[in-house]
Design an enzyme around this catalytic site. Structure first.
Site, PDB file in Angstrom:
ATOM      1  N   LYS A 272       7.693   1.893  16.153  1.00  0.00           N
ATOM      2  CA  LYS A 272       6.618   2.088  15.161  1.00  0.00           C
ATOM      3  C   LYS A 272       5.509   2.969  15.738  1.00  0.00           C
ATOM      4  O   LYS A 272       4.893   3.759  15.020  1.00  0.00           O
ATOM      5  CB  LYS A 272       6.047   0.743  14.715  1.00  0.00           C
ATOM      6  CG  LYS A 272       6.928   0.023  13.731  1.00  0.00           C
ATOM      7  CD  LYS A 272       6.045  -0.801  12.794  1.00  0.00           C
ATOM      8  CE  LYS A 272       6.550  -2.207  12.662  1.00  0.00           C
ATOM      9  NZ  LYS A 272       5.532  -3.121  12.115  1.00  0.00           N
TER      10      LYS A 272
ATOM     11  N   ASN B 183      -4.883   2.115  -1.551  1.00  0.00           N
ATOM     12  CA  ASN B 183      -5.441   0.775  -1.810  1.00  0.00           C
ATOM     13  C   ASN B 183      -6.268   0.709  -3.091  1.00  0.00           C
ATOM     14  O   ASN B 183      -6.752  -0.363  -3.448  1.00  0.00           O
ATOM     15  CB  ASN B 183      -6.259   0.281  -0.607  1.00  0.00           C
ATOM     16  CG  ASN B 183      -7.603   0.953  -0.521  1.00  0.00           C
ATOM     17  OD1 ASN B 183      -7.769   2.087  -0.975  1.00  0.00           O
ATOM     18  ND2 ASN B 183      -8.572   0.278   0.054  1.00  0.00           N
TER      19      ASN B 183
ATOM     20  N   ALA C 247       0.502  -0.930  15.180  1.00  0.00           N
ATOM     21  CA  ALA C 247       1.000   0.219  14.407  1.00  0.00           C
ATOM     22  C   ALA C 247       1.433  -0.287  13.029  1.00  0.00           C
ATOM     23  O   ALA C 247       2.517   0.002  12.556  1.00  0.00           O
ATOM     24  CB  ALA C 247       2.155   0.890  15.145  1.00  0.00           C
ATOM     25  N   GLY C 248       0.575  -1.065  12.418  1.00  0.00           N
ATOM     26  CA  GLY C 248       0.892  -1.640  11.104  1.00  0.00           C
ATOM     27  C   GLY C 248       0.347  -0.786   9.970  1.00  0.00           C
ATOM     28  O   GLY C 248       0.008   0.387  10.159  1.00  0.00           O
TER      29      GLY C 248
ATOM     30  N   LYS D 116       0.812  -1.219   0.000  1.00  0.00           N
ATOM     31  CA  LYS D 116       0.000   0.000   0.000  1.00  0.00           C
ATOM     32  C   LYS D 116       0.846   1.270   0.000  1.00  0.00           C
ATOM     33  O   LYS D 116       0.396   2.325  -0.420  1.00  0.00           O
ATOM     34  CB  LYS D 116      -0.952   0.009   1.206  1.00  0.00           C
ATOM     35  CG  LYS D 116      -2.080  -1.009   1.072  1.00  0.00           C
ATOM     36  CD  LYS D 116      -3.073  -0.896   2.200  1.00  0.00           C
ATOM     37  CE  LYS D 116      -4.099  -1.999   2.114  1.00  0.00           C
ATOM     38  NZ  LYS D 116      -5.152  -1.876   3.125  1.00  0.00           N
TER      39      LYS D 116
END
Ligand code: ATR
Length: 276
Positions: A158, A85, A130-131, A65
Site C-alpha cells: 500500500k 467526501n 497508507a489508508g 470515499k
C-alpha cells in the site's frame, strides 16, 4: 425540508449530523442532516436521489470515499486523490442537474495546521499509514513545501502504491522512525484503547510535533506518549471540524466564508464535540 446525509459503514459514531444540524439552525436553513449506514450497492440509488432532488447533498466516509467516484459527473478533486467526501447537485449552463464530487479533507488538514500556526515549510514529515485519508494528507503537505516526506505502513504494497502517485515520498520500514520534525498518524491504530503503534518513543529526540488524525479518543496512546515527553501534540478534531465546515459551505454556498481563508469556527461547535 431539505435533506442531507453522511453515508458510511460503520456510521454510528459520526459527529457530522451534530455539526451540520447546528449550522443549519444557526443560519435559519430549513434542513435536516442524518447519518445512514449503507452497503456499496446502495450508492447508486443515493446518488440518484441527489440528482432527483430528494436529497440535497451528502458526505461520504469510510469505506466509500473511492467507490462513489464512478457516479460523479463533475469530479472536482486533484486527480491523485481518488477520494470524495462531499457530493451535491449543481445546475449546468444548459439547466440540467449534475452531480459534483469534492474532497474537503485536504483543506481541513491544511486549516488545522494554519490554526495553530504550524509551518510545514522546510520540515521533515513522517507519515504513518497508507489508508483512505493518507493521500489527502500527502497532497495537502506537498502544497506546504516540506523538505521531505517519509511514509511507513505495515503493508508495504500500500505504501508502494502511494509512492507511485507521489514519487517524492520516501518509504521507510514499518516501526522505524528516522529523524523527523512532524509525525502524523493516519492509521486506525488508536481508535481502540489498547491500540499501540510500534514506535520507540525514547529514541525520538525532543521538540517534535505529533499529529493524530484520530479525534475520538481525544488522546490516543500515540499522543499520550508524545505529551509525556514534552512534544507538541494535536488530534484530528479541528481537521474534522474544518472539513465539515467546508462541506457546509459547499452545500449552502455561504459567501462570507471563502475558500482559501482560514474560516472562523464558532466556539459552540467545538463544545458540541466535547460533549461526546
Ligand atoms: P481505510 O479504509 O482508511 O483505508 P484501513 O484500511 O482500515 O482504513 O487502514 C488504515 C490504515 O491503518 C492502514 O495504513 C492500515 O495498515 P495496513 O495497510 O497494513 O492494513 C493501518 N492499520 C490498521 N490496523 C493496523 C494494525 N493493527 N497495525 C498496523 N497498521 C494498521
Amino acid at each position: 425540508m431539505n435533506k442531507y446525509l453522511v453515508i458510511g459503514n460503520p456510521i454510528d459514531h459520526s459527529l457530522s449530523p451534530k455539526l451540520h444540524n447546528y449550522w443549519f439552525r444557526e443560519n435559519n436553513i430549513d434542513a435536516l442532516y442524518e447519518k445512514k449506514q449503507i452497503r456499496e450497492a446502495d450508492i447508486k440509488q443515493i446518488i440518484l436521489d441527489i440528482r432527483n432532488g430528494k436529497i440535497e447533498g451528502i458526505n461520504v466516509t469510510v469505506p466509500f470515499k473511492k467507490s462513489v467516484i464512478p457516479f460523479i459527473d463533475k469530479l472536482e478533486i486533484p486527480e491523485k486523490i481518488q477520494s470524495v467526501n462531499t457530493i451535491y447537485r449543481e445546475k449546468t449552463i444548459k439547466g440540467s442537474n449534475q452531480i459534483v464530487g469534492r474532497n474537503t479533507d485536504i483543506l481541513g488538514f491544511k486549516y488545522s495546521l494554519e490554526r495553530i500556526k504550524y509551518n510545514v515549510k522546510g520540515k521533515t514529515v513522517l507519515i504513518l499509514g497508507a489508508g483512505g485519508v493518507t493521500p489527502s494528507i500527502i497532497y495537502a503537505l506537498e502544497e506546504m513545501n516540506p523538505s521531505n516526506i517519509m511514509l511507513s505502513n505495515r503493508t508495504k504494497k500500500k505504501a508502494e502504491d502511494l509512492k507511485k502517485l507521489f514519487p517524492q515520498i520516501e518509504l521507510i520500514e514499518w516501526g522505524d522512525t528516522e529523524n523527523f520534525d512532524m509525525i502524523i498518524n493516519t492509521t486506525s491504530l488508536g481508535l481502540k484503547e489498547n491500540d499501540k503503534l510500534p514506535i520507540n518513543y525514547d529514541k525520538i529526540g525532543s521538540g517534535k510535533f505529533f499529529y493524530d488524525v484520530i479525534y475520538n479518543p481525544k488522546k490516543t496512546n500515540f499522543l499520550v506518549e508524545a505529551e509525556k515527553r514534552g512534544h507538541q501534540i494535536e488530534n484530528g478534531k479541528m481537521m474534522f471540524v474544518y472539513q465539515a465546515q467546508e462541506a457546509f459551505r459547499l452545500f449552502t454556498i455561504k459567501p462570507d466564508v471563502g475558500e482559501g481563508l482560514l474560516p472562523s469556527i464558532n466556539k459552540k461547535v467545538l463544545q458540541l464535540l466535547d460533549n461526546d
